[in-house]
Design a protein around this motif. Structure first.
Motif, PDB file in Angstrom:
ATOM      1  N   ASN A  82       0.842  -1.206   0.000  1.00 55.00           N
ATOM      2  CA  ASN A  82       0.000   0.000   0.000  1.00 55.00           C
ATOM      3  C   ASN A  82       0.872   1.248   0.000  1.00 55.00           C
ATOM      4  N   SER A  83       0.268   2.368  -0.325  1.00 52.79           N
ATOM      5  CA  SER A  83       0.980   3.657  -0.329  1.00 52.79           C
ATOM      6  C   SER A  83       2.292   3.552  -1.093  1.00 52.79           C
ATOM      7  N   LEU A  84       2.213   2.986  -2.265  1.00 51.70           N
ATOM      8  CA  LEU A  84       3.423   2.750  -3.039  1.00 51.70           C
ATOM      9  C   LEU A  84       4.086   4.044  -3.449  1.00 51.70           C
ATOM     10  N   LYS A  85       5.418   3.999  -3.517  1.00 49.34           N
ATOM     11  CA  LYS A  85       6.234   5.147  -3.878  1.00 49.34           C
ATOM     12  C   LYS A  85       7.073   4.796  -5.109  1.00 49.34           C
ATOM     13  N   PRO A  86       7.495   5.797  -5.861  1.00 50.82           N
ATOM     14  CA  PRO A  86       8.348   5.507  -7.027  1.00 50.82           C
ATOM     15  C   PRO A  86       9.595   4.703  -6.658  1.00 50.82           C
ATOM     16  N   GLU A  87      10.128   4.911  -5.475  1.00 51.59           N
ATOM     17  CA  GLU A  87      11.328   4.174  -5.057  1.00 51.59           C
ATOM     18  C   GLU A  87      11.050   2.707  -4.751  1.00 51.59           C
ATOM     19  N   ASP A  88       9.790   2.296  -4.774  1.00 52.45           N
ATOM     20  CA  ASP A  88       9.455   0.876  -4.640  1.00 52.45           C
ATOM     21  C   ASP A  88       9.564   0.139  -5.974  1.00 52.45           C
ATOM     22  N   THR A  89       9.794   0.880  -7.045  1.00 54.70           N
ATOM     23  CA  THR A  89       9.921   0.264  -8.358  1.00 54.70           C
ATOM     24  C   THR A  89      11.093  -0.712  -8.388  1.00 54.70           C
ATOM     25  N   ALA A  90      10.805  -1.948  -8.791  1.00 55.13           N
ATOM     26  CA  ALA A  90      11.820  -3.000  -8.799  1.00 55.13           C
ATOM     27  C   ALA A  90      11.187  -4.286  -9.308  1.00 55.13           C
ATOM     28  N   VAL A  91      12.035  -5.260  -9.548  1.00 51.46           N
ATOM     29  CA  VAL A  91      11.557  -6.626  -9.747  1.00 51.46           C
ATOM     30  C   VAL A  91      11.489  -7.279  -8.372  1.00 51.46           C
ATOM     31  N   TYR A  92      10.349  -7.836  -8.061  1.00 51.33           N
ATOM     32  CA  TYR A  92      10.137  -8.454  -6.754  1.00 51.33           C
ATOM     33  C   TYR A  92      10.229  -9.971  -6.883  1.00 51.33           C
ATOM     34  N   TYR A  93      10.992 -10.570  -5.967  1.00 49.09           N
ATOM     35  CA  TYR A  93      11.214 -12.009  -5.966  1.00 49.09           C
ATOM     36  C   TYR A  93      10.713 -12.625  -4.666  1.00 49.09           C
ATOM     37  N   CYS A  94      10.013 -13.737  -4.784  1.00 51.21           N
ATOM     38  CA  CYS A  94       9.710 -14.510  -3.586  1.00 51.21           C
ATOM     39  C   CYS A  94      10.786 -15.582  -3.434  1.00 51.21           C
ATOM     40  N   ALA A  95      10.998 -15.995  -2.203  1.00 55.92           N
ATOM     41  CA  ALA A  95      12.065 -16.945  -1.926  1.00 55.92           C
ATOM     42  C   ALA A  95      11.682 -17.877  -0.785  1.00 55.92           C
ATOM     43  N   TRP A  96      12.209 -19.082  -0.852  1.00 60.69           N
ATOM     44  CA  TRP A  96      11.937 -20.162   0.106  1.00 60.69           C
ATOM     45  C   TRP A  96      13.171 -20.306   0.987  1.00 60.69           C
ATOM     46  N   ALA A  97      12.986 -20.076   2.279  1.00 59.88           N
ATOM     47  CA  ALA A  97      14.127 -20.068   3.191  1.00 59.88           C
ATOM     48  C   ALA A  97      14.673 -21.473   3.464  1.00 59.88           C
TER      49      ALA A  97
END
Length: 122
Positions: A82-97
């Motif tokens: 929520n309340s996204l900002k331009p600096e949140d722009t990125a490729v988002y990856y999920c990962a399994w610990a």
């Protein structure tokens, strides 16, 4: 195998919900995490959730705006943004610990999804 989805283009102040579907019966035994990588920058930790969802950690820049959650019955982890900002722009990856507890370093994760692009316009 991890399959992330839900990325897209949104205006500043908007919201997106990322999902990551995992295959394998061991999903509920391991912590999960979200990372992101912007162009020209290193991959950075965003959020992590323990196997039972009772322990959560966020990077400071997303606290109060992002929420990580999981549904072990569906083998899925979510990232509500929520309340996204331009600096949140990125490729988002999920990962399994590699463990059942929250982790913040990429080396502590065994499997990675393919990434989903999030672009926030100003």
């Amino acid at each position: 195998q991890l399959q992330a989805s839900g990325g897209g283009l949104v205006q500043a102040g908007g919201s997106l919900r990322l999902s990551c579907a995992a295959s394998g019966r061991a999903f509920s035994a391991y912590a999960m995490g979200w990372f992101r990588q912007a162009p020209g920058k290193e991959r950075e930790f965003v959020a992590s959730i323990s196997r039972a969802g009772d322990s959560i950690d966020y990077t400071d820049s997303v606290k109060g705006r992002f929420t990580i959650s999981r549904d072990n019955a569906k083998n899925t982890v979510y990232l509500q943004m929520n309340s996204l900002k331009p600096e949140d722009t990125a490729v988002y990856y999920c990962a399994w610990a590699r463990t059942s507890v929250v982790r913040t370093q990429p080396r502590d994760y065994r499997y990675w999804g393919q990434g989903t692009q999030v672009t926030v316009s100003s």
